[in-house]
Write a protein that holds these residues in place. Structure first.
Motif: not given
Length: 647
Positions: A608-614
């Protein structure tokens, strides 16, 4: 049908006519030519009747008899009914140039009798013809066909070299041409000329019969030509030897009355097609030449010339005719202007579509506000569900239908029906139509010959090498698999090495190995620096073959760009980890993460809106070793997201 024609023909009654007869025949008549009047005169004379013949400047293409001619008809009837002898004279009208008041000059030539009925045969002047034997091609379906005139406007066309060029056309490669030397002075051709020809079949593709069309042009000093009366003589030559041995035949050309001015010449054209006649649909090649020692035998009927006023007709009719001619000239000028509409800044860009719209009768809009461009070396996939407007777009690109609004430019040139720039496009859109009894190479050679372009520009070897047919190109097409037929069709589209190739569903009907081979064919062609546009519904295949993609839905553009960028759009990511189960649990625990899926060592998730790094940080905190992380590249997912599952 032939018996019916005989029953309703004058031939059914001419053998019974023994009374004085007046034959009135128009000189501008493509329905009933002068040969019809000639046949009637000879048959009635053979039955014992006396025949008087009048040829006048009219007919179905030239107008009705005027008051002067009607008076002559009345005089003949009165004399005959009163028991007198109306005679057996012959007269014909010779139409010259227009006078200052806009009416044509006409003189009448009176002869004592119609030639060859009871007296001497027609006098003929022998004119040497020049020109070598020439191959002529009959394209598949006899299309495109030569155009010799337009019914109702033929009289206008045959009166002017400028207008005549708009109503006649002989496609290159489909006709042999032979010409006389320029005339020293005026010669009035009065009847049917004859010539002896040699016709031969092509030994590589023999046909037992040849259906050909002969016509005689009046060619001016500036090269402009007029087809008198727009008359054509169809003829058939049967029994052609398969080894290419020529057969000699005497051809009688259409009957005309035409003053050939000094400095003008005559050009004999023998073609394989004509729009006004049915021709065999099978493609063929013949060789047409002049018989040894032959000459064009032109009929001359001497007599006494009498000047006469122009045929009386309504001035408004002349005005309408001239207006139609002017409109035709303006239309031709407009077409030439449209054909030269080019943007020099786009000369190196294979394809630019701007604001394209196609609306059909009834209000249905198939394509609306479509804009995209294709750069050199790209393989562009045109994607969309059924009814998205892909085929309509391709048909507009090929000039088959006209857009309601917007424009298509190929290498800067605006696409219109028949635009010259279309020759720079190779296409495979609606089936190849190969002849199954010929080899693949023979099919390609026959197709290229039908285009009328030189054989050295076909680049057969290069096209076949890219298509990868190998020695199979020498086998008959009926032995080909579906994949080989598709590759032969691609080779046909590549003939001439077009700078832009347009393909519609090139992998239809192919199995996976054949699809892989087709993918390599397209990649090799694009590697030469040329451009390919492919319409397809196989998303996985487009993802592996194309460098760029355009997605259409309900006639509109919904997405465009590089395949990788489009596939990676959205929040889906893929992680390669050492503990897939622990990784899946850790990702599911994150807020906003959905669609977590395990596939071997890979874990897919929609972040979704979550960055891949997180996502990577969460896996590390959970004690999972992450070997690789990146976007989940699936064009199918991006496509469904763009157009919806219901499509």
């Amino acid at each position: 049908s032939v018996d019916l024609l005989r029953r309703v023909s004058p031939a059914s009654v001419t053998s019974k006519i023994t009374v004085p007869t007046l034959l009135v025949q128009g000189e501008s008549d493509t329905l009933f030519g002068l040969d019809q009047s000639d046949a009637n005169a000879r048959q009635i004379t053979a039955a014992g009747g006396k025949v008087k013949t009048i040829w006048y400047t009219g007919g179905h293409d030239g107008g009705k008899p005027g008051p002067q001619l009607r008076a002559k008809i009345g005089d003949f009837l009165k004399t005959a009914l009163d028991g007198g002898d109306p005679g057996t004279g012959f007269s014909y009208d010779v139409q010259g140039t227009l006078r200052a008041n806009g009416t044509p000059s006409v003189r009448t030539v009176n002869a004592a009798a119609y030639p060859g009925l009871t007296g001497p045969a027609t006098e003929r002047r022998l004119l040497a013809l020049n020109g070598p034997a020439q191959p002529v091609v009959r394209p598949a379906g006899a299309n495109p066909a030569a155009v010799s005139g337009i019914p109702g406007l033929n009289g206008v066309a045959s009166s002017s070299s400028r207008l005549g060029a708009l109503f006649s056309n002989d496609p290159p490669g489909q006709a042999a041409q032979f010409a006389t030397a320029p005339f020293d002075g005026q010669v009035v051709v009065s009847g049917s000329s004859t010539v002896r020809l040699q016709v031969a079949a092509d030994p590589a593709h023999p046909q037992p019969d040849a259906v050909l069309f002969a016509k005689l042009y009046d060619v001016g000093q500036d090269g402009s030509r007029v087809l008198p009366a727009n008359a054509i003589a169809p003829f058939r030559v049967s029994g052609l030897p398969a080894d290419g041995t020529p057969v000699e035949v005497t051809v009688t050309l259409p009957g005309i009355v035409r003053p050939i001015e000094g400095g003008h010449s005559l050009r004999l054209v023998v073609g394989t097609t004509d729009q006004a006649f049915a021709a065999p649909a099978a493609p063929a090649v013949f060789r047409v030449g002049l018989a040894a020692g032959t000459a064009l035998a032109v009929p001359i009927v001497p007599g006494t010339s009498v000047g006469s006023p122009a045929p009386v007709g309504q001035l408004v009719g002349i005005g309408v005719t001239l207006a139609i001619g002017l409109a035709a000239v303006l239309f031709a000028a407009l077409r030439r202007r449209r054909a030269t509409d080019a943007d020099p800044e786009l000369a190196a860009t294979p394809l630019v579509i701007e604001g394209l719209r196609k609306q059909y009768a009834g209000g249905f809009v198939a394509v609306k506000d479509l804009s995209f461009r294709v750069e050199p070396g790209q393989v562009l996939g045109l994607l969309g569900p059924n009814g998205a407007g892909k085929t309509t777009t391709l048909r507009m690109l090929m000039g088959l239908i006209t857009p309601t609004a917007g424009s298509i430019r190929v290498f800067g040139h605006k696409i219109t029906p028949g635009a010259p720039v279309l020759s720079r496009i190779g296409s495979f859109v609606e089936g190849s139509g190969f002849l199954p009894h010929l080899s693949g190479r023979a099919n390609l050679e026959l197709y290229w010959a039908a285009t009328g372009r030189p054989a050295e520009k076909a680049h057969f070897a290069e096209a076949l090498e890219i298509a990868g047919l190998g020695n199979a190109v020498e086998r008959r097409v009926r032995t080909y698999s579906q994949g080989m037929r598709q590759r032969l069709a691609i080779a046909q589209a590549m003939l001439g090495l077009p700078e832009l190739m347009v393909l519609d569903e090139p992998t239809n009907g192919l199995d996976p190995p054949q699809i892989h081979q087709m993918r390599e064919v397209l990649k090799r062609y694009a590697a030469t620096g040329r451009t390919v546009v492919v319409s397809s519904h196989l998303l996985a295949e487009v993802e592996q073959t194309c460098t760029h993609v355009v997605v259409m839905h309900r006639g509109s553009l919904v997405a465009s760009g590089e395949v990788g960028e489009l596939a990676a759009a959205g929040g889906e990511a893929t992680f390669r980890v050492d503990d897939p189960a622990a990784a899946a649990a850790a990702l599911k625990a994150l807020s906003g993460v959905t669609d977590v899926d395990v596939e071997g060592e890979l874990v897919h998730a929609n972040l979704g809106e979550l960055p891949r790094a997180e996502g990577v940080a969460a896996l590390v905190r959970a004690g999972v070793a992450v070997e690789q992380a990146g976007p989940r590249r699936r064009l199918e997912d991006a496509f469904l997201q763009l157009v919806g599952e219901e499509s």
